[in-house]
Design a protein around this motif. Structure first.
Motif, PDB file in Angstrom:
ATOM      1  N   GLY A  27       8.941   6.086  -0.858  1.00 23.75           N
ATOM      2  CA  GLY A  27       7.921   5.369  -0.702  1.00 23.75           C
ATOM      3  C   GLY A  27       6.145   6.214  -1.030  1.00 23.75           C
ATOM      4  N   GLY A  28       5.336   5.949  -1.723  1.00 17.78           N
ATOM      5  CA  GLY A  28       3.737   6.175  -2.067  1.00 17.78           C
ATOM      6  C   GLY A  28       3.220   5.871  -3.265  1.00 17.78           C
ATOM      7  N   PRO A  29       2.094   6.134  -3.870  1.00 20.73           N
ATOM      8  CA  PRO A  29       1.603   5.473  -4.400  1.00 20.73           C
ATOM      9  C   PRO A  29       2.162   4.497  -5.563  1.00 20.73           C
ATOM     10  N   MET A  30       3.071   6.503  -6.282  1.00 19.86           N
ATOM     11  CA  MET A  30       3.862   6.273  -7.505  1.00 19.86           C
ATOM     12  C   MET A  30       4.756   5.396  -7.440  1.00 19.86           C
ATOM     13  N   TYR A  31       5.656   5.366  -6.613  1.00 16.34           N
ATOM     14  CA  TYR A  31       6.007   4.661  -6.417  1.00 16.34           C
ATOM     15  C   TYR A  31       6.026   2.299  -6.398  1.00 16.34           C
ATOM     16  N   ILE A  32       4.839   2.583  -5.841  1.00 15.26           N
ATOM     17  CA  ILE A  32       4.027   0.806  -5.350  1.00 15.26           C
ATOM     18  C   ILE A  32       3.775   0.836  -7.252  1.00 15.26           C
ATOM     19  N   ILE A  33       2.851   2.593  -7.959  1.00 13.27           N
ATOM     20  CA  ILE A  33       2.378   2.006  -9.250  1.00 13.27           C
ATOM     21  C   ILE A  33       3.429   1.984 -10.033  1.00 13.27           C
ATOM     22  N   ARG A  34       4.551   2.263 -10.108  1.00 14.03           N
ATOM     23  CA  ARG A  34       5.945   1.921 -10.945  1.00 14.03           C
ATOM     24  C   ARG A  34       6.711   0.647 -10.626  1.00 14.03           C
TER      25      ARG A  34
ATOM     26  N   ASN B 217      -9.966  12.229   6.701  1.00 15.64           N
ATOM     27  CA  ASN B 217      -8.811  10.953   7.009  1.00 15.64           C
ATOM     28  C   ASN B 217      -7.907  10.155   6.223  1.00 15.64           C
ATOM     29  N   GLU B 218      -8.197  10.592   5.143  1.00 17.60           N
ATOM     30  CA  GLU B 218      -6.869  10.815   3.373  1.00 17.60           C
ATOM     31  C   GLU B 218      -7.096   8.834   2.929  1.00 17.60           C
ATOM     32  N   ALA B 219      -7.896   7.892   3.590  1.00 17.24           N
ATOM     33  CA  ALA B 219      -7.840   6.794   3.775  1.00 17.24           C
ATOM     34  C   ALA B 219      -8.105   6.447   2.293  1.00 17.24           C
ATOM     35  N   GLY B 220      -7.094   6.153   1.074  1.00 18.77           N
ATOM     36  CA  GLY B 220      -7.087   5.653  -0.144  1.00 18.77           C
ATOM     37  C   GLY B 220      -6.644   6.423  -0.936  1.00 18.77           C
ATOM     38  N   VAL B 221      -7.076   7.855  -0.368  1.00 23.82           N
ATOM     39  CA  VAL B 221      -5.946   9.460  -1.038  1.00 23.82           C
ATOM     40  C   VAL B 221      -4.497   9.134  -1.524  1.00 23.82           C
ATOM     41  N   GLY B 222      -3.822   8.323  -1.043  1.00 24.88           N
ATOM     42  CA  GLY B 222      -2.849   8.377  -1.235  1.00 24.88           C
ATOM     43  C   GLY B 222      -1.260   8.545  -0.577  1.00 24.88           C
TER      44      GLY B 222
ATOM     45  N   PRO C 261      -5.761   6.650  -9.027  1.00 26.96           N
ATOM     46  CA  PRO C 261      -4.310   5.275  -8.957  1.00 26.96           C
ATOM     47  C   PRO C 261      -4.198   4.777  -7.528  1.00 26.96           C
ATOM     48  N   THR C 262      -4.341   5.832  -6.651  1.00 30.53           N
ATOM     49  CA  THR C 262      -4.068   4.915  -5.483  1.00 30.53           C
ATOM     50  C   THR C 262      -4.813   3.923  -5.490  1.00 30.53           C
ATOM     51  N   MET C 263      -5.866   4.069  -5.662  1.00 32.81           N
ATOM     52  CA  MET C 263      -7.691   2.795  -5.037  1.00 32.81           C
ATOM     53  C   MET C 263      -7.081   2.264  -5.755  1.00 32.81           C
TER      54      MET C 263
END
Length: 448
Positions: free
Chosen positions: A132-139, A276-281, A423-425
């Motif tokens: 899981g992670g933003p890179m997999y969400i995008i892919r 808190n890393e909210a939105g960072v990913g 990319p996360t946001m």
């Protein structure tokens, strides 16, 4: 070194400028409004999930809900809560804390959306393991033309998750408080080597070991830190109302420290996001490893992070520093040592010893989790089959971070964090409708 400091500062300032802060703050407000404040209305259910009432051991994933939250918090609840808050106050004054609170409140909604997507769109690495992670969400969820955003996140993540800031601040604390007259370069090297051994022992055991260590250590750290803060508040009980008043009054002061009102807002939001890393990913990668087939469930657990991290722990640090008053004339002190000296003012050697223990736990657990984040970015870029080699690079940078300037380290990591948020946001905003639909379906099936 001076040129390197200037370049790193320019890089961080360019990233954490008005457009990115608008993206994070505006995006969080959008998620809150778009969901009709759904995350805020289900804190009780989220706590129940975190306590294990809905664990599903037979479903895919590596971690329980509690372990996933602990792993994520061990990354977010790090030295940014102590050193980062000190830096924010020195740079932006008391009002910066108000904007850190704002970032945490909107971050609740942001984390719900990003981490729900982290489970909803998990993908396989080249070894066939679920990730899981933003890179997999995008892919997995966006058209192919958006794939460069996945690359951008992973490249920025390789830098932003390096442990140089944590090892730098722990080494600075030990040098200042234990070996003030020793050669700083040699001391930093020795401290770095000792930390590298400790980190290596944990990370070579993989994510499950990291999560178990975090679950064991974090509650002890938080309770100890809260206890110390309550003692400080009791000592300065008459001054507490004035401190809170200064936070609110300075939050909208056009002549505030740190470049006026806009500068202070930028400092508060950026330090809040760094904390808190909210939105960072990065937190999406930890929660994406949760053992569940219910994405909304993990999103609800994830949203507890900003509350514990920023609204509780960061506020403790801010109150102690503001009550001590040393932030106005920090002298040669910066970051972690400014916070420790604030405790020394009233609690003496005992305060320093306890803060040393807390700092050791915070820096260590953060480095453990940062390894996992960096390894996932490395595996996405170069292949999971050679991902194990990243451990050696990570351990090496622990030693490097113990002997370089804090300004260069903080700016480099902070700037890279900001790049990860883009990319996360963007992906989360594009897929927000999927989260809203999933939440509606989840609460239809699981009324309570």
């Amino acid at each position: 070194m001076e040129l390197l400091q200037q370049l790193s500062a320019t890089f961080a300032d360019a990233v954490w400028s008005t457009p990115l802060v608008t993206l994070l703050l505006g995006g969080g407000i959008f998620f809150a409004l778009y969901s009709r404040f759904l995350p805020y209305r289900h804190f009780g259910h989220a706590l129940g999930i975190m306590l294990g009432k809905h664990d599903t051991p037979d479903e895919p994933g590596e971690l329980s809900h509690a372990q996933a939250l602990a792993a994520a918090l061990s990354g977010t609840m790090g030295l940014g809560n102590i050193s980062g808050v000190a830096l924010a106050i020195v740079a932006g004054g008391p009002g910066a804390i108000f904007w850190m609170w704002v970032s945490a409140l909107v971050g609740v909604a942001t984390k719900f959306f990003t981490c729900t997507l982290g489970v909803m769109y998990r993908g396989e690495d080249n070894l066939g393991r679920l990730q899981g992670g933003p890179m997999y969400i995008i892919r997995e969820a966006l058209p192919r033309r958006f794939y460069p955003l996945a690359i951008m996140f992973s490249v920025a993540g390789l830098v932003g998750t390096l442990p140089i800031f944590q090892s730098n601040q722990l080494a600075a604390l030990i040098r200042e408080q234990v070996f003030p007259h020793a050669d700083p370069t040699m001391t930093g090297l020795l401290i770095g080597c000792a930390m590298a051994v400790l980190v290596g022992i944990v990370i070579f055991g993989g994510l499950p070991r990291v999560a178990k260590v975090a679950v064991a250590l974090l509650p002890v750290m938080v309770l100890t830190y809260l206890g110390l803060t309550l003692i400080m508040l009791a000592i300065h009980i008459d001054e507490v109302p004035g401190v809170f008043a200064s936070i609110f009054s300075e939050a909208f002061n056009p002549q505030a420290v740190g470049g006026g009102l806009l500068g202070m807002i930028l400092i508060g939001i950026s330090r809040g996001a760094f904390s808190n890393e909210a939105g960072v990913g990065t937190e999406v990668m930890a929660h994406g490893a949760a053992r569940t087939n219910e994405p909304v469930r993990e999103g609800l657990v994830a949203m507890l992070g900003p509350v514990a991290d920023t609204l509780i722990v960061c506020t403790c640090t801010a109150l102690v520093i503001l009550l001590a008053g040393t932030w106005q004339n920090p002298g040669d002190l910066s970051g972690i040592n400014l916070t420790v000296n604030a405790f020394r003012e009233d609690l003496g050697t005992l305060g320093v010893i306890l803060m040393f223990a807390i700092t050791l736990i915070l820096s260590s657990t953060t480095m453990f989790t940062m390894w996992y984040y960096g390894a996932k970015c490395f595996g996405f870029l170069f292949g999971a089959d050679i991902q194990h080699h990243y451990r050696w690079l990570f351990v090496g940078t622990v030693i490097f971070g113990a002997s370089v300037s804090i300004d260069v380290v903080f700016n480099l990591v902070s700037g890279s964090y900001g790049l990860m948020a883009i990319p996360t946001m963007v992906a989360t905003l594009m897929l927000s409708g999927k989260v809203k639909a999933a939440a509606k379906d989840y609460f239809r099936r699981h009324p309570y």
